[in-house]
Design an enzyme around this catalytic site. Structure first.
Site, short mmCIF file in Angstrom:
data_model
loop_
_atom_site.label_atom_id
_atom_site.label_comp_id
_atom_site.label_asym_id
_atom_site.label_seq_id
_atom_site.Cartn_x
_atom_site.Cartn_y
_atom_site.Cartn_z
N SER A 1 5.09 8.73 9.81
CA SER A 1 5.18 9.60 10.98
C SER A 1 4.97 8.80 12.26
O SER A 1 4.36 7.71 12.25
CB SER A 1 4.13 10.71 10.90
OG SER A 1 2.82 10.17 11.05
N GLU B 1 9.41 17.28 14.79
CA GLU B 1 9.83 16.91 13.43
C GLU B 1 9.16 17.86 12.44
O GLU B 1 7.93 17.95 12.39
CB GLU B 1 9.45 15.46 13.11
CG GLU B 1 9.89 15.04 11.72
CD GLU B 1 9.53 13.61 11.39
OE1 GLU B 1 10.32 12.93 10.71
OE2 GLU B 1 8.44 13.15 11.80
N LYS C 1 0.87 -1.18 0.00
CA LYS C 1 0.00 0.00 0.00
C LYS C 1 0.91 1.22 0.00
O LYS C 1 1.37 1.67 1.03
CB LYS C 1 -0.91 0.01 1.23
CG LYS C 1 -2.24 0.79 1.04
CD LYS C 1 -2.08 2.25 0.70
CE LYS C 1 -1.61 3.08 1.88
NZ LYS C 1 -1.54 4.56 1.50
N CYS D 1 13.51 10.94 6.69
CA CYS D 1 13.60 10.72 8.13
C CYS D 1 15.04 10.70 8.62
O CYS D 1 15.28 10.74 9.83
CB CYS D 1 12.90 9.42 8.52
SG CYS D 1 13.69 7.93 7.89
#
Length: 501
Positions: free
Chosen positions: A225, A386, A172, A280
């Site tokens: 996330s 972040e 996905k 990231c």
């Protein structure tokens, strides 16, 4: 206008209901639509995987590795087209997209060695005429839920090892840049992978939730996330699944006074603004130990001013736009927030000229240039949260100890780096810092494919990292067999040279 479908049982399948727009981040224009899977369409993909799994599980290791080798060659041959699709939908420049494909291919190459990676152990004569040995076997149908920032590399962290180990895999991908997933699916078919072993369901939370709940999905890999990683881990494990969920990050670079500041500045700019900061493992905070802060900031600013921001398909561009307007606006909001918290805005990315046009804020598309905030307070949101964009924060610290305390006191523990010429300080840092991936004079310490990728604390939910040995273990489970054979058998005479099939 492109029409991005699902890939189920070896063929493109259009959805029966909802769709979502695909944007060109460089212009803000709609370039296509992607079908969003319903629960029934997810079920169809899983059913195809369930049907294909037994034969693929029973295929020899030699056959599986041969398919992986062919797949590797096909991806390599089509790397420019993959990179073009990524640039068009994500926005990153072509060279950056090519690098993404290359790093994904490293995992494919690692998975080509699956006969070696699945070797077990053997003990002869553990009792009278009794032997014991260990084997690893595939789980069944497994799923991967992947983010927008690396639409080729992150899926390739997962499915090559899962498939090589004998599983069937349902992907996905992000609905923001879904086209690369279909090209990768078509290349699997061309490589000889049986229909159903690899499937793609485009979609949003509906598809995610169905994969997490589906009784035939044995394991789920996720990158995204931290809030969603936590949700995926808690939901998946509640439904009895094995889950590895990689979350967000706030990566620091600790710069000691003895470091080469030109190399540090090069590294900080490269690691902070590559992929427009949408990764990231980006360095988003530089911890400058007194007295190097002023000189280092000057060197960083001089390099930032020389960067070329422009469309991903322009060979002169070094940094492209952000992926969506909503995300661009969220990242840009941190600039004013940082100033309100006491930081000094020394480079404002909203004013960065976009190649061939005006300032980023006045150019159609989702533009925000490289931004530098200096004297960022350690307790500010800009330092702690972040941002996931081209915003580099400079935090001044008085000592190694103060810098280490800030890193270890943060919510995340994904990656970090130290720049120094002092081997003792570097060794102390790698021992004391509470982070999963450490760079010593390396700004983005992403491990090679034969090591495993993953962080600590809120950067990882679950206890297994991706690819490398841990990836092989995640997609397999162990058995120990104890056997006793009283009479030997004989298979007859055959003088032909023995071959593997």
């Amino acid at each position: 206008m492109k029409n991005v479908t699902h890939w189920i049982n070896g063929a493109r399948v259009e959805g029966s209901g909802r769709t979502s727009e695909i944007f060109n981040p460089a212009t803000g224009e709609v370039g296509g639509r992607v079908h969003l899977a319903s629960a029934a369409e997810v079920d169809a993909a899983v059913a195809a995987a369930v049907a294909a799994f037994p034969a693929w599980r029973d295929a020899s290791l030699v056959k599986r590795s041969q398919v992986l080798f062919r797949y590797r060659e096909l991806v390599h041959a089509n790397r420019d087209e993959l990179a073009r699709l990524i640039s068009a939908e994500h926005g990153k420049v072509h060279s950056d997209a090519l690098g993404e494909v290359a790093r994904g291919l490293e995992v494919v190459e690692f998975a080509c060695g699956i006969p070696h990676l699945l070797k077990g152990g053997y003990s002869e004569g553990v009792s009278t005429r009794v032997d014991s040995y260990s084997i690893r076997q595939p789980l069944g149908v497994v799923a991967g839920i992947t983010p927008f920032n690396f639409p080729a590399m992150v899926p390739m962290w997962m499915f090559p090892i899962a498939i090589a180990a004998g599983n069937a895999f349902v992907l996905k991908p992000s609905e923001k840049d879904p086209s690369a997933s279909l090209l990768m699916a078509e290349l699997w078919k061309e490589a000889g992978l049986p229909d159903g072993v690899f499937g793609v369901v485009q979609g949003d939370k509906v598809a995610v939730d169905r994969l997490l709940e589906h009784p035939d999905v044995r394991a789920v890999s996720f990158v995204g996330s931290t809030p969603i990683a936590r949700y995926v881990y808690e939901t998946g494990t509640a439904h009895g699944k094995r889950v590895q969920a990689l979350g967000g990050a706030k990566n620091h670079m600790l710069v000691l006074p003895d470091a080469d500041l030109d190399l540090v500045a090069d590294a900080a700019v490269s690691a902070g603004f590559g992929s427009a900061g949408e990764r990231c493992m980006a360095i988003s905070v530089v911890l400058a130990v007194d007295p190097v802060g002023d000189e280092l900031v000057d060197k960083i600013v001089s390099r930032v001013s020389a960067l070329t921001v422009g469309p991903g398909d322009d060979p002169a561009s070094e940094m492209g736009p952000l992926v969506t307007e909503v995300h661009r606006d969220k990242v840009a909001s941190y600039l004013d927030l940082g100033v309100s918290e006491g930081a000094k805005l020394v480079v404002d990315g909203r004013q960065t000229p976009v190649r061939g046009g005006a300032a980023a804020a006045d150019t159609p598309g989702f533009w925000l240039g490289p931004t530098v905030l200096d004297h960022v307070p350690a307790d500010s949101r800009v330092h702690r949260e972040e941002i996931f964009g081209p915003v580099l924060s400079i935090v001044r610290v008085s000592s190694y100890e103060e810098g280490l305390e800030l890193i270890n006191g943060g919510e995340f523990g994904n990656g970090t780096a130290i720049f120094t010429n002092d081997g003792g300080a570097a060794r102390r840092f790698q021992n004391e810092v509470e982070v999963g991936m450490i760079g010593i004079n390396v700004p983005i310490p992403v491990p090679m494919a034969f090591y495993s990728f993953g962080g600590w604390k809120a950067s990882l939910f679950g206890d297994t990292h991706v690819h490398g040995t841990e990836g092989v273990h995640f997609y397999t489970r162990g058995k120990v067999v104890t056997s006793r054979w009283l009479d030997p058998s004989h298979g007859g005479v055959n003088l032909g040279f023995p071959t593997n099939k």
